[in-house]
Motif scaffolding. Structure first.
Motif, short mmCIF file in Angstrom:
data_model
loop_
_atom_site.label_atom_id
_atom_site.label_comp_id
_atom_site.label_asym_id
_atom_site.label_seq_id
_atom_site.Cartn_x
_atom_site.Cartn_y
_atom_site.Cartn_z
N SER A 82 -7.99 0.12 -12.83
CA SER A 82 -9.18 -1.03 -12.09
C SER A 82 -10.40 -0.79 -12.40
O SER A 82 -11.47 -1.50 -12.65
CB SER A 82 -8.72 -0.96 -10.70
OG SER A 82 -8.72 0.38 -10.26
N MET A 115 -5.78 -3.67 -0.67
CA MET A 115 -5.02 -2.42 -1.13
C MET A 115 -5.65 -1.11 -0.69
O MET A 115 -4.93 -0.13 -0.20
CB MET A 115 -4.73 -2.43 -2.48
CG MET A 115 -3.66 -3.21 -2.77
SD MET A 115 -2.20 -3.02 -2.14
CE MET A 115 -1.69 -4.52 -1.09
N ARG A 116 -7.06 -1.15 -0.54
CA ARG A 116 -7.74 0.12 -0.52
C ARG A 116 -8.03 0.19 1.19
O ARG A 116 -8.50 1.10 1.53
CB ARG A 116 -9.00 0.24 -1.25
CG ARG A 116 -8.42 0.45 -2.74
CD ARG A 116 -9.50 0.90 -3.52
NE ARG A 116 -9.04 0.98 -4.73
CZ ARG A 116 -9.51 0.46 -6.09
NH1 ARG A 116 -10.36 -0.42 -5.99
NH2 ARG A 116 -8.54 0.63 -7.38
N ASP A 152 -10.26 -1.68 2.59
CA ASP A 152 -11.61 -2.03 2.95
C ASP A 152 -11.75 -3.47 3.62
O ASP A 152 -12.87 -3.80 4.07
CB ASP A 152 -12.30 -1.95 1.66
CG ASP A 152 -12.49 -0.63 1.05
OD1 ASP A 152 -12.29 0.43 1.87
OD2 ASP A 152 -12.45 -0.29 -0.28
N ASP A 175 -4.83 6.58 -7.80
CA ASP A 175 -5.22 5.29 -6.88
C ASP A 175 -3.97 4.50 -6.76
O ASP A 175 -3.23 3.96 -7.82
CB ASP A 175 -6.39 4.65 -7.77
CG ASP A 175 -6.88 3.49 -7.12
OD1 ASP A 175 -7.50 3.66 -6.00
OD2 ASP A 175 -6.42 2.29 -7.67
N PRO A 176 -3.74 3.96 -5.46
CA PRO A 176 -2.46 3.07 -4.96
C PRO A 176 -2.62 1.68 -5.80
O PRO A 176 -1.80 1.12 -6.34
CB PRO A 176 -2.60 2.98 -3.75
CG PRO A 176 -3.95 3.70 -3.44
CD PRO A 176 -4.34 4.26 -4.08
N TYR A 177 -4.06 1.25 -5.94
CA TYR A 177 -4.05 -0.20 -6.45
C TYR A 177 -3.52 0.00 -7.94
O TYR A 177 -2.98 -0.80 -8.57
CB TYR A 177 -5.33 -0.56 -6.31
CG TYR A 177 -5.57 -2.08 -7.19
CD1 TYR A 177 -4.91 -3.00 -6.50
CD2 TYR A 177 -5.99 -2.16 -8.31
CE1 TYR A 177 -5.09 -4.44 -6.95
CE2 TYR A 177 -6.05 -3.32 -8.89
CZ TYR A 177 -5.71 -4.63 -8.33
OH TYR A 177 -5.52 -5.89 -8.90
N ASP A 178 -4.13 0.98 -8.68
CA ASP A 178 -3.87 1.28 -10.12
C ASP A 178 -2.35 1.30 -10.30
O ASP A 178 -1.80 0.98 -11.32
CB ASP A 178 -4.58 2.64 -10.67
CG ASP A 178 -5.92 2.26 -10.96
OD1 ASP A 178 -6.45 1.18 -10.65
OD2 ASP A 178 -6.69 3.21 -11.64
N ARG A 212 0.62 -1.22 -0.05
CA ARG A 212 -0.05 0.04 0.04
C ARG A 212 0.94 1.26 0.05
O ARG A 212 0.59 2.04 -0.88
CB ARG A 212 -0.89 0.06 1.16
CG ARG A 212 -2.25 -0.81 1.13
CD ARG A 212 -2.80 -0.57 2.45
NE ARG A 212 -3.51 0.73 2.30
CZ ARG A 212 -4.50 0.67 3.18
NH1 ARG A 212 -4.90 0.16 4.50
NH2 ARG A 212 -5.07 2.18 3.27
N GLN A 225 0.92 3.89 -2.73
CA GLN A 225 0.65 5.56 -2.79
C GLN A 225 2.02 6.14 -3.07
O GLN A 225 1.72 7.36 -3.76
CB GLN A 225 0.37 5.75 -1.17
CG GLN A 225 -0.74 5.18 -0.68
CD GLN A 225 -0.94 5.01 0.82
OE1 GLN A 225 0.08 5.08 1.64
NE2 GLN A 225 -2.22 4.66 1.31
N GLN A 234 -8.18 -5.84 -4.26
CA GLN A 234 -8.42 -4.48 -4.34
C GLN A 234 -8.83 -3.63 -3.06
O GLN A 234 -8.57 -2.79 -2.33
CB GLN A 234 -9.61 -3.94 -5.33
CG GLN A 234 -9.10 -3.96 -6.79
CD GLN A 234 -10.32 -3.54 -7.76
OE1 GLN A 234 -10.38 -2.47 -8.02
NE2 GLN A 234 -11.00 -4.46 -8.15
N ALA A 235 -9.70 -4.56 -2.61
CA ALA A 235 -10.40 -4.39 -1.03
C ALA A 235 -9.05 -4.16 -0.05
O ALA A 235 -9.16 -3.36 0.87
CB ALA A 235 -11.38 -5.15 -0.65
#
Lengths: 489, 489
Positions: B160, B359-360, B362, B145-148, B134, B138, B356-357
């Protein structure tokens, strides 16, 4: 972190990258797809560039100036790193690049010339390589002897004068022994075809008998037998010839000598300058004592005869004593790498004298063929029939390896000394060899010599192992006794 | 020499060293002695250090600032080098080192946890890897977006959001197809034991049928099938299971898809950033179209049935049509890499949403197992029975490869598009496949896509090849038609 610590962190990475270069070389000779040669050259050139930059990195000079050696191991590491750094610093970048380019180019030209039996096609590039190597030797020697400077790349602490004295004592007695054998009845030969898979299986058995650790190594086929790598990844190659199983078996045992030396070094030296054999000469002493003094001994041959009869059935040899004579048959031949124990060193001595003369400007490239052929006739008693059997036979000079040849005979001299000491230290050795077990010999060599790696200078490594000064006498005594008995002289 | 020339000399060496790293990886998985693992880790770490230093070398910044692109190829090279340099420059050295250390450590812990079926033992290290990734995302995203940002390491130019839209359209129709198949009679299975040497011989035959050039590659056995290398040295591995010849055959054809892509790139791009596949997704499109749309086609299966009958005799399959159904049998299973064409993408979609969840922020690591198992039951209709069949099955997350999973399904989507275009462009394809000849398909793919390497952005690479915009519709249409017919839906 002291300067020594910083230096060693850097050095360990350099050693690791050197091992990577070794893997690429192994890959190229064993498994590389044929179409990948050009790309591989680019890959190796890129890695060589990284290694060269690290070996001449100015930080090395700073660390070396500031580093203190807390103990013997550190002192030895500093000695190795300092020698290599100072040597490389003396060679101008322009010269190093020209040498890399010219020796790379020369190998293709040499291979073509050898195939075409065309000395003239090789002469211009030989002249160029000789000229560049002389320049390199002069740059490194800084007023000293340029040939000795090149010799030190393979055998630090040795001089050509010392070697000439030693080899001068060898030559007449080897020639006399060869002369006497030529008058005696010829030795027996194996007769038949030998299944190549069975040859490989038996060579594997021999490798294990000589202490090769397959958990940290492997055996593959290649055009030329070699040993590659240090530490826990030391691989060997072998080759087979259906008519000559000795080729596979004894080249395997030879390479196992090199490989177990590397495997036998104390792991505390791994990825340091001490984690490799002390020199080419000391390395060759291990490969030759395994191959000859042990592998071609009467006792081991007796065991080997039984195993070969089990595997191959009848091959025209009636008994184990005849087999021992076949394994030690002295035969006419032109090729150094195929020579028997008696004539092998005569090949090397010839090259040693000629390459010194080339390096010192006493012999011109265009006169090399005549000089080679005259000397060959004098020492061997028969004439060279074509260049590929004469001055074009070895890769060394095209590769720029001047100073390398004498380490072969020095290795044989050391092997003679080690063998004498080994026999005194391990009295029951023959009984074990006759059961196909070389473990006691390997253990003694490991304890006395191999485990120390590069801790001591090469000659000191042997002195430490045998507890005295090395000389050519044990080798000569061994050869005269063994072949005197074999040929009823 | 212009700044661009200087940059490319440096870059070619870096690419060559990257290839060397690939050779070490290949060696490790195929021929390395078991006892060499620790030393190999040191060798690879040293080389990785060299590569990292080159990829963040400040001279790159200077050259990039001054370089101008004289043509399209130069423009593409600059685009690749600039993206990589800027990405790496944004990651603090401390974070890069922590990631290397933690992901290296995590893989051993993951392997142990999987063996012990012990999710709790994996959670602390998973938490740490997620946290570091993460942070990396960042740092690279710089407010985006960090995942992207992580996704772009594998699939530049994709978001994404775009993938979620595409995958959102896939999921309900795949679930519906799977539901319908579960109601239908089960497909036939092969019955018997299949000689492993014959499997290897047949897989070699298939590799050649799909255009693999063994002069610039080789096939070896390894625990996991993979393709390794670029340019003129692209090697693949395969494995055998005496009960399941499809495993060997189709994993070989899959890896041949990757390998011929690399082999098919125009040699003018060799050892440049363009000399490799455009992205993971585009790479996977090649491996999957070879394996599935071509290798599991009715026509090719008919040919394969004949060859297998020749080699293995009777294996409980009466005719070529039954064989085609067996090669495309939809079966219950938990493991992504063993999944059939219908269920494979459901596995990937699950991981895409969960990573994704994670990494974000969630989804917490401790809630991952429940989330995985709930989603699996919903999509597959049966429950995960143990962690090694669930969240511990794949290596990716322990290796820090967040953003990698979606490229598998994107590759399938691209394969669907390419297959539609291929069928329109090459009308007589089935007649050739039915003779075991995939050459016309490979030629079309090479001409339209493979030879360009990394010249265009990944999506543009596919657009150029198919002459239109990619969508999930061709893949869905292909799957619904093929499996509708196979299962009489």
């Amino acid at each position: 972190m002291t300067a020594y610590d910083d230096l060693m962190v850097f050095q360990r990475e350099t050693e690791a990258l050197g091992q990577v270069m070794g893997r690429l070389g192994w890959d190229q000779e064993t498994v590389m797809p044929p179409g990948a040669a050009e790309q591989r050259a680019d890959e190796m050139a890129a890695l060589e560039g990284v290694l060269h930059a690290r070996r001449t990195d100015p930080r090395l000079g700073e660390w070396l100036a500031a580093a203190e050696a807390p103990d013997e191991v550190a002192g030895a590491n500093l000695r190795h790193i300092r020698r290599s750094y100072e040597r490389n610093a003396r060679v101008p970048g322009r010269l190093a690049a020209a040498l890399a380019r010219e020796t790379s180019r020369a190998q293709g030209i040499w291979a073509e010339a050898r195939k075409a039996e065309d000395v003239a096609a090789f002469l211009p590039t030989l002249r160029e390589v000789v000229s560049l190597k002389r320049e390199e030797g002069q740059a490194v020697a800084q007023g000293g002897d340029p040939y000795d400077a090149l010799l030190h790349d393979y055998e630090p602490g040795t001089s050509s004068a010392e070697l000439s004295a030693m080899f001068g004592a060898l030559r007449p007695r080897l020639v006399a022994l060869r002369d006497a054998i030529r008058e005696a009845p010829k030795g027996p030969k194996l007769d038949g075809l030998f299944d190549e898979e069975k040859q490989l299986a038996l060579s594997r058995e021999c490798a294990l008998a000589f202490g090769y650790d397959l958990a940290r190594g492997r055996i593959d086929r290649a055009v030329h037998p070699f040993s590659s790598g240090s530490g826990s990844d030391v691989r060997i190659t072998t080759r087979t010839n259906p008519e000559d199983p000795f080729n596979c078996l004894y080249s395997t045992i030879h390479e196992v000598g090199h490989a177990t030396y590397e495997q036998g070094i104390d792991p505390i030296h791994a990825l340091t300058p001490l984690g490799q054999g002390a020199s080419m000469g000391v390395h060759e002493s291990q490969s030759r004592i395994y191959e000859n003094q042990l592998g071609r001994s009467q006792a081991f041959c007796h065991w080997l005869f039984g195993r070969m009869r089990d595997l191959f059935g009848d091959f025209g040899i009636a008994d184990e004593e005849t087999f021992y004579r076949a394994a030690n048959r002295v035969h006419e031949g032109f090729i150094r790498t195929e020579a028997d124990e008696v004539q092998y060193n005569l090949h090397v001595l010839l090259r040693f004298d000629l390459e010194q003369a080339l390096m010192r400007g006493d012999l011109m490239a265009e006169d090399l063929e005549a000089a080679w052929n005259d000397r060959f006739l004098a020492d061997f008693g028969y004439a060279v029939d074509r260049p590929s059997n004469g001055m074009l036979q070895d890769v060394h000079w095209s590769a720029g390896l001047f100073g390398y040849f004498p380490t072969y005979t020095l290795g044989n001299v050391y092997a003679g000394c080690l063998h004498r000491a080994l026999r005194e230290a391990v009295p029951g050795l023959d009984a074990r060899l006759a059961r196909g077990d070389a473990g006691a010999a390997v253990d003694w060599l490991r304890e006395r010599l191999q485990r120390h790696g590069g801790l001591r200078e090469p000659r000191e490594t042997v002195v430490h192992a045998i507890g005295g000064e090395p000389s050519e006498e044990p080798l000569l005594g061994y050869l005269e006794a063994k072949f005197g008995a074999l040929y009823g002289l």
